[in-house]
Design a protein around this motif. Structure first.
Motif, mmCIF file in Angstrom:
data_model
loop_
_atom_site.group_PDB
_atom_site.id
_atom_site.type_symbol
_atom_site.label_atom_id
_atom_site.label_comp_id
_atom_site.label_asym_id
_atom_site.label_seq_id
_atom_site.Cartn_x
_atom_site.Cartn_y
_atom_site.Cartn_z
ATOM 1 N N SER A 110 0.831 -1.216 0.000
ATOM 2 C CA SER A 110 0.000 0.000 0.000
ATOM 3 C C SER A 110 0.868 1.271 0.000
ATOM 4 O O SER A 110 0.410 2.329 -0.403
ATOM 5 C CB SER A 110 -0.953 0.001 1.196
ATOM 6 O OG SER A 110 -0.212 0.266 2.371
ATOM 7 N N ARG A 111 2.094 1.168 0.446
ATOM 8 C CA ARG A 111 2.959 2.362 0.484
ATOM 9 C C ARG A 111 3.510 2.723 -0.894
ATOM 10 O O ARG A 111 4.049 3.805 -1.071
ATOM 11 C CB ARG A 111 4.134 2.162 1.455
ATOM 12 C CG ARG A 111 3.739 1.814 2.877
ATOM 13 C CD ARG A 111 3.385 2.991 3.744
ATOM 14 N NE ARG A 111 4.453 3.939 3.925
ATOM 15 C CZ ARG A 111 4.455 4.887 4.855
ATOM 16 N NH1 ARG A 111 3.459 4.965 5.719
ATOM 17 N NH2 ARG A 111 5.435 5.749 4.944
ATOM 18 N N GLN A 112 3.456 1.796 -1.835
ATOM 19 C CA GLN A 112 3.919 2.065 -3.216
ATOM 20 C C GLN A 112 5.281 2.754 -3.247
ATOM 21 O O GLN A 112 5.432 3.880 -3.749
ATOM 22 C CB GLN A 112 2.877 2.902 -3.962
ATOM 23 C CG GLN A 112 1.556 2.159 -4.096
ATOM 24 C CD GLN A 112 0.685 2.767 -5.164
ATOM 25 O OE1 GLN A 112 0.293 3.916 -5.033
ATOM 26 N NE2 GLN A 112 0.405 2.018 -6.202
ATOM 27 N N TYR A 113 6.261 2.049 -2.729
ATOM 28 C CA TYR A 113 7.599 2.633 -2.640
ATOM 29 C C TYR A 113 8.179 2.917 -4.020
ATOM 30 O O TYR A 113 7.990 2.145 -4.960
ATOM 31 C CB TYR A 113 8.554 1.695 -1.877
ATOM 32 C CG TYR A 113 8.125 1.506 -0.443
ATOM 33 C CD1 TYR A 113 8.136 2.584 0.437
ATOM 34 C CD2 TYR A 113 7.703 0.269 0.025
ATOM 35 C CE1 TYR A 113 7.722 2.426 1.758
ATOM 36 C CE2 TYR A 113 7.295 0.103 1.336
ATOM 37 C CZ TYR A 113 7.307 1.182 2.198
ATOM 38 O OH TYR A 113 6.896 1.021 3.486
ATOM 39 N N GLN A 114 8.890 4.025 -4.099
ATOM 40 C CA GLN A 114 9.625 4.353 -5.334
ATOM 41 C C GLN A 114 11.120 4.130 -5.155
ATOM 42 O O GLN A 114 11.858 4.093 -6.130
ATOM 43 C CB GLN A 114 9.370 5.809 -5.716
ATOM 44 C CG GLN A 114 7.917 6.056 -6.096
ATOM 45 C CD GLN A 114 7.581 7.525 -5.994
ATOM 46 O OE1 GLN A 114 7.654 8.127 -4.919
ATOM 47 N NE2 GLN A 114 7.225 8.118 -7.112
ATOM 48 N N ARG A 145 2.022 -2.454 -8.143
ATOM 49 C CA ARG A 145 1.859 -1.954 -9.519
ATOM 50 C C ARG A 145 2.630 -0.648 -9.735
ATOM 51 O O ARG A 145 2.150 0.278 -10.399
ATOM 52 C CB ARG A 145 0.372 -1.785 -9.867
ATOM 53 C CG ARG A 145 -0.431 -3.058 -9.623
ATOM 54 C CD ARG A 145 -1.819 -2.998 -10.211
ATOM 55 N NE ARG A 145 -1.817 -2.875 -11.660
ATOM 56 C CZ ARG A 145 -1.588 -3.890 -12.496
ATOM 57 N NH1 ARG A 145 -1.336 -5.078 -12.026
ATOM 58 N NH2 ARG A 145 -1.611 -3.692 -13.795
ATOM 59 N N VAL A 146 3.803 -0.590 -9.135
ATOM 60 C CA VAL A 146 4.675 0.572 -9.342
ATOM 61 C C VAL A 146 5.296 0.411 -10.727
ATOM 62 O O VAL A 146 5.757 -0.669 -11.077
ATOM 63 C CB VAL A 146 5.796 0.575 -8.271
ATOM 64 C CG1 VAL A 146 6.741 1.739 -8.466
ATOM 65 C CG2 VAL A 146 5.202 0.600 -6.885
ATOM 66 N N LEU A 253 14.407 0.074 -11.928
ATOM 67 C CA LEU A 253 13.583 -1.007 -12.480
ATOM 68 C C LEU A 253 12.326 -0.436 -13.102
ATOM 69 O O LEU A 253 11.671 0.428 -12.505
ATOM 70 C CB LEU A 253 13.197 -2.013 -11.390
ATOM 71 C CG LEU A 253 14.362 -2.886 -10.904
ATOM 72 C CD1 LEU A 253 15.057 -2.247 -9.738
ATOM 73 C CD2 LEU A 253 13.885 -4.281 -10.527
ATOM 74 N N SER A 254 11.990 -0.925 -14.277
ATOM 75 C CA SER A 254 10.756 -0.446 -14.894
ATOM 76 C C SER A 254 9.946 -1.622 -15.408
ATOM 77 O O SER A 254 10.480 -2.701 -15.695
ATOM 78 C CB SER A 254 11.051 0.549 -16.014
ATOM 79 O OG SER A 254 12.038 0.026 -16.844
ATOM 80 N N ARG A 255 8.656 -1.375 -15.481
ATOM 81 C CA ARG A 255 7.730 -2.420 -15.905
ATOM 82 C C ARG A 255 7.816 -2.549 -17.425
ATOM 83 O O ARG A 255 7.610 -1.556 -18.137
ATOM 84 C CB ARG A 255 6.320 -1.989 -15.502
ATOM 85 C CG ARG A 255 5.302 -3.074 -15.490
ATOM 86 C CD ARG A 255 3.974 -2.481 -15.056
ATOM 87 N NE ARG A 255 3.856 -2.441 -13.610
ATOM 88 C CZ ARG A 255 3.523 -3.488 -12.877
ATOM 89 N NH1 ARG A 255 3.291 -4.650 -13.435
ATOM 90 N NH2 ARG A 255 3.410 -3.380 -11.566
#
Ligand SMILES: C[S@@+](CC[C@H](N)C(=O)[O-])C[C@H]1O[C@@H](n2cnc3c(N)ncnc32)[C@H](O)[C@@H]1O
Length: 308
Positions: A110-114, A145-146, A253-255
């Motif tokens: 839930s924190r959606q770390y960057q 889903r970052v 890292l990228s999706r």
């Protein structure tokens, strides 16, 4: 194992690798607002303070992990000057990083770390805490889903509890078992067969890169954004003479776009190979940080590193 204090080399490496990596991520057009950061700041919080001072994040956007209760209190104390209110509005979790990312995964997602600063004690090995935490971090980020995030990975290339060279030989061999085929294909014959300390360090760095590429697949494609730096790390049990050999690897890292019309092992290889190529190429450009009198020299001269 309390009493951690970063070596001067480590602080320099943070300035040269970690801070510019975060700055570039913060300044990219897609970033809006303070970065959401997961870190193990250590009692002095030096690196975290650099991010706070530069405005890349704020206390409210940070989760600090510290499994040692005394160190946890020291972290709260160190950060108190950053907040007029008490208690300090920072999320400090007194647990192991692995637990935070697994048992506590829902909260971590839930924190959606960057930014995840994976700086725990230990070697990169199959059953070890570092590898398990890396796998768990990728799982959390997948669930969150970052689309893009920064992984600051610190690994112990060689322990100081035995001869540094002996330890490096063991660690390199342990990683070459799974990653030898992937790594050797991307090295010259001289690089693949050089069994000197520096030669082993080059292969070790390549294996770390291969491990991150493979672990992130297929959810993220990692890019090693700067060449890793190896340095003598924190004191072991407060003995300055006994300093482990550490490696710092900044990944972005990228999706990847979802592959369509691709099936089977060849399709898998076609997806993985470009990331192996680019990360291993960058990893073998490794640099070393060496303390010299009052300054720290950064160079490509791996042979200058004391490895015996
Ligand atoms: C290597 S230090 C972090 C240093 C900090 N990043 C810095 O640059 O100064 C690790 C800190 O995290 C704690 N620690 C080590 N491994 C951990 C783990 N697996 N889970 C939670 N805390 C850990 C230690 O007690 C120590 O205070």
């Amino acid at each position: 194992m309390s009493g951690f204090s970063p070596s001067p080399e480590k602080e320099r490496v943070q300035d040269l690798l970690w801070v510019p990596t975060i700055r570039d991520f913060f300044k990219r057009p897609l970033t809006s607002g303070p970065l959401r950061v997961l870190c193990l700041p250590g009692r002095r919080c030096r690196f975290l303070m650099k991010l706070l001072d530069r405005g890349y994040t704020t206390l409210e956007h940070v989760t600090c992990i510290e499994r040692d209760p005394i160190e946890e209190l020291l972290i709260r104390g160190a950060l108190a000057s950053y907040s007029p209110s008490s208690p300090v509005p920072v999320d400090v979790v007194a647990d192991s990083l692995y637990n935070v990312l697994t048992a506590g995964a829902e909260r971590a997602i839930s924190r959606q770390y960057q930014v995840i600063d994976l700086d725990i004690y230990g070697r990169l090995e199959p059953e070890g805490d570092v590898f398990r935490s890396l796998v768990a971090a990728v799982d959390v980020q997948t669930g969150a889903r970052v689309s893009e995030w920064v992984l600051l990975l610190t690994v112990e290339a060689a322990s100081a509890r035995q001869s540094v060279l002996e330890s490096l030989v063991k660690n390199e061999a342990a990683l070459m078992t799974p990653y030898g085929p992937v790594v050797n294909r991307r090295l010259t014959t001289a690089q693949a067969t050089d069994n000197s300390g520096p030669g082993r360090l080059v292969r070790y760095a390549a294996c770390v890169a291969a491990c991150v590429v493979e672990t992130a697949f297929p959810n993220f494609t990692p890019k090693l954004v700067r060449a890793p730096i190896f340095y003598r790390g924190s004191d072991v049990y407060d003995r300055p003479a006994a300093r482990a050999l550490m490696g710092a690897f900044p990944f972005w890292l990228s999706r990847p776009p979802r592959p369509i019309a691709a099936m089977g092992p060849a399709a898998r290889a076609a997806l993985l190979d470009p990331a192996f190529d680019s990360c291993i190429r960058k990893a073998i450009q490794l640099k070393v940080a060496l303390a010299e009198h009052d300054s720290i020299a950064i160079s490509r001269n791996v042979t200058a590193l004391p490895l015996d």
